[in-house]
Design an enzyme around this catalytic site. Sequence first.
Site, PDB file in Angstrom:
ATOM      1  N   GLY A   1      -0.637   4.758  -0.458  1.00  0.00           N
ATOM      2  CA  GLY A   1      -1.528   5.849  -0.311  1.00  0.00           C
ATOM      3  C   GLY A   1      -0.716   6.895   0.541  1.00  0.00           C
ATOM      4  O   GLY A   1       0.340   7.027   0.817  1.00  0.00           O
TER       5      GLY A   1
ATOM      6  N   GLY B   1       0.782  -1.121  -0.077  1.00  0.00           N
ATOM      7  CA  GLY B   1       0.099   0.053   0.150  1.00  0.00           C
ATOM      8  C   GLY B   1       0.863   1.253  -0.193  1.00  0.00           C
ATOM      9  O   GLY B   1       1.800   1.342   0.520  1.00  0.00           O
TER      10      GLY B   1
ATOM     11  N   LYS C   1     -13.504   3.940  15.561  1.00  0.00           N
ATOM     12  CA  LYS C   1     -13.210   5.506  15.708  1.00  0.00           C
ATOM     13  C   LYS C   1     -13.800   6.211  14.504  1.00  0.00           C
ATOM     14  O   LYS C   1     -14.057   7.506  14.603  1.00  0.00           O
ATOM     15  CB  LYS C   1     -11.948   5.825  16.244  1.00  0.00           C
ATOM     16  CG  LYS C   1     -10.879   5.403  15.409  1.00  0.00           C
ATOM     17  CD  LYS C   1     -10.444   6.508  14.399  1.00  0.00           C
ATOM     18  CE  LYS C   1      -9.445   6.001  13.546  1.00  0.00           C
ATOM     19  NZ  LYS C   1      -8.685   6.987  12.666  1.00  0.00           N
TER      20      LYS C   1
END
Length: 348
Positions: free
Chosen positions: A17, A15, A210
Amino acid sequence: MSDKAQQKWKVAIIGSGNWGSAIARIIGINTEKNPQLFDQDVRIWCYEEQFNGRPLTEQFNEKHENVKYLPGIKISPHVVAYPDLVEAVKGANALVFVVPHQFIPNICKQLEGHIPTTARAISLVKGVEVHESKIDIFADVIEQHLSIPCSALSGANIANEVAKDEFSETTIGCRDPRDAKVWQTLFGTPMFRVQVTDDVRGVSLCGALKNVVAVAAGLIDGLNWGNNAKAAIMRIGLLEMKKFSMEFFPDVRADTFVQESAGVADLITSCLGGRNRKCAEAFVTSGKSFDELEESMLNGQKLQGVQTARELHQFLKARNKVEEYPLFTAVYRIAYEHVKPEEITSHI
């Protein structure tokens, strides 16, 4: 000492990003500082896309920065981007998963058979996997697919602030004390303080749940209801997070929610800043859908909070528990059932 304990860790980051690139910066620094522990060949899987007319991986390796998702932040030259997932993890025995949660099952299927049994992983993924009345954290999903132990990292970590070396804390949940020390060395810096617990599920659930509460906080901001209302939402949200986690994951520890950065600290920062709060505020003020806001505001990043709210609703409905979690349910109904944001406090 076992071969697994003696072997250098060869890290692959899955990943690239905003958060993945911020973490890659730290991993680049710490692997260079600790060559006795870490192989110096660090690979990062970068989903191939065109940016300004050129492949993003090509620009990453030329400029040593992610020009789309984290522009202006330099990453060590020995962190090399690969567009092919299997090639990116070749030879790796320490996998760092940092992708939107909806992509994990497909990524794991592609990796099956390519990961040594002596490897270990850590999940920086925010979310839960739901199949009707069954729910799993993604550290467990990764373990099940790849048959390797998987830890979790989560905390009050807005990516751009971490990337700029502004002080923050994070929590690593790891069941193996030896692995925990090496993970701590891989991620910890004087400005990115890492605490360790063995409560992998608690750390993971805090990171997932959250985001739903942060959506609720953003709705309050969009309504311009003020700080008292937002504080109430955060308090109610923390209680629902804790209740949900301890009801459906009995091994979760109550103190994770108040003593660790992954708990109350991450909830606070996500309700003050972060993409979920920002997009939820715009949902109220602009009248646009969350899908439209994700596309226009997030530069290709994914909005986790509303999708997690939908997954939680599916799970709670299958368990006949919807009414026991009124804040989670209110966020779902506002996002997907056209309930007015003003009604968020009507049932909590």
